[in-house]
Every structure is written in C-alpha cells, then in structure tokens.
Design a protein around this motif. Structure first.
Motif, short mmCIF file in Angstrom:
data_model
loop_
_atom_site.label_atom_id
_atom_site.label_comp_id
_atom_site.label_asym_id
_atom_site.label_seq_id
_atom_site.Cartn_x
_atom_site.Cartn_y
_atom_site.Cartn_z
N ALA A 13 -15.16 28.71 -31.61
CA ALA A 13 -15.50 29.60 -30.50
C ALA A 13 -16.84 29.20 -29.88
N ASN A 14 -17.81 28.85 -30.71
CA ASN A 14 -19.12 28.45 -30.18
C ASN A 14 -19.03 27.17 -29.37
N VAL A 15 -18.28 26.19 -29.88
CA VAL A 15 -18.14 24.92 -29.16
C VAL A 15 -17.34 25.13 -27.88
N PHE A 16 -16.25 25.90 -27.96
CA PHE A 16 -15.43 26.14 -26.77
C PHE A 16 -16.23 26.88 -25.69
N ASP A 17 -16.98 27.90 -26.07
CA ASP A 17 -17.75 28.66 -25.09
C ASP A 17 -18.83 27.83 -24.41
N ALA A 18 -19.24 26.72 -25.03
CA ALA A 18 -20.23 25.85 -24.42
C ALA A 18 -19.61 24.91 -23.38
N HIS A 19 -18.28 24.82 -23.34
CA HIS A 19 -17.61 23.91 -22.39
C HIS A 19 -17.69 24.50 -20.99
N PRO A 20 -17.90 23.67 -19.96
CA PRO A 20 -18.01 24.19 -18.59
C PRO A 20 -16.77 24.91 -18.08
N LEU A 21 -15.60 24.56 -18.57
CA LEU A 21 -14.37 25.22 -18.10
C LEU A 21 -14.00 26.46 -18.91
N ALA A 22 -14.76 26.76 -19.93
CA ALA A 22 -14.44 27.92 -20.78
C ALA A 22 -14.35 29.22 -19.98
N PRO A 23 -15.27 29.52 -19.07
CA PRO A 23 -15.14 30.78 -18.33
C PRO A 23 -13.86 30.85 -17.49
N VAL A 24 -13.45 29.72 -16.94
CA VAL A 24 -12.22 29.70 -16.13
C VAL A 24 -11.01 29.95 -17.02
N ILE A 25 -10.96 29.26 -18.14
CA ILE A 25 -9.81 29.41 -19.05
C ILE A 25 -9.79 30.80 -19.65
N ARG A 26 -10.94 31.32 -20.03
CA ARG A 26 -10.97 32.65 -20.65
C ARG A 26 -10.72 33.76 -19.64
N SER A 27 -10.75 33.46 -18.35
CA SER A 27 -10.46 34.48 -17.35
C SER A 27 -8.97 34.81 -17.30
N ALA A 28 -8.14 33.94 -17.86
CA ALA A 28 -6.70 34.21 -17.91
C ALA A 28 -6.44 35.27 -18.98
N PRO A 29 -5.50 36.17 -18.72
CA PRO A 29 -5.21 37.22 -19.70
C PRO A 29 -4.76 36.64 -21.04
N CYS A 30 -5.25 37.21 -22.11
CA CYS A 30 -4.85 36.88 -23.49
C CYS A 30 -5.34 35.53 -23.98
N LEU A 31 -6.24 34.87 -23.27
CA LEU A 31 -6.77 33.60 -23.74
C LEU A 31 -8.16 33.81 -24.32
N GLY A 32 -8.21 33.91 -25.61
CA GLY A 32 -9.49 33.99 -26.31
C GLY A 32 -9.98 32.59 -26.64
N PRO A 33 -10.96 32.48 -27.50
CA PRO A 33 -11.52 31.16 -27.79
C PRO A 33 -10.56 30.21 -28.50
N LEU A 34 -9.70 30.71 -29.37
CA LEU A 34 -8.80 29.81 -30.10
C LEU A 34 -7.67 29.31 -29.21
N LEU A 35 -6.98 30.21 -28.54
CA LEU A 35 -5.91 29.80 -27.65
C LEU A 35 -6.47 29.06 -26.43
N GLY A 36 -7.64 29.49 -25.97
CA GLY A 36 -8.29 28.80 -24.85
C GLY A 36 -8.62 27.36 -25.19
N ALA A 37 -9.09 27.12 -26.41
CA ALA A 37 -9.38 25.75 -26.84
C ALA A 37 -8.10 24.92 -26.91
#
Length: 71
Positions: A13-37
C-alpha cells in the motif's frame, strides 16, 4: 503468517500510494491499494498506451458492445 501478510499488504500500500497514477486508479469504485496495484501491473504505467478511455475499457473487457448479437 497473518502478521507477515499484514506487513506485506502495508508495504505494498505504501509503495502503490507513492505511484503517480495511484490517485487516478484509486478513484475507481472498489479499488483499494491491493487491487489497485494489480490493475496498475496489468495495464502498465505508460500514459500513452491507451489513446482514449474507451480503449482502456475495451482492453479491460468493460466496454459495452455497440451492436446487437443474434437475429
């Protein structure tokens, strides 16, 4: 084992949240850090890979069909 899994999930989750596209991916419903990664790993992080959002939806298999099937 549960403590190890929790530690790995937290690190991911820490590594994923540091990625520049993380906010875009996490804006989709039901995409948390694990599924977002996982989604990021599948589609890649090349912003020019998909010319339009429709192209990304087609790649993901979520684009609606525009023609009828059958008779």
């Amino acid at each position: 084992m549960n403590a190890g899994v929790s530690a790995l999930e937290s690190a991911l989750a820490n590594v994923f949240d540091a990625h520049p596209l993380a906010p875009v991916i996490r804006s989709a419903p039901c995409l948390g850090p694990l599924l977002g990664a996982l989604v990021l790993a599948e589609i890649g992080d090349d912003p020019d890979r998909f010319a339009t959002a429709a192209n990304l939806r087609a790649f993901a298999g979520t684009a609606p069909l525009t023609r009828s099937w059958g008779k």
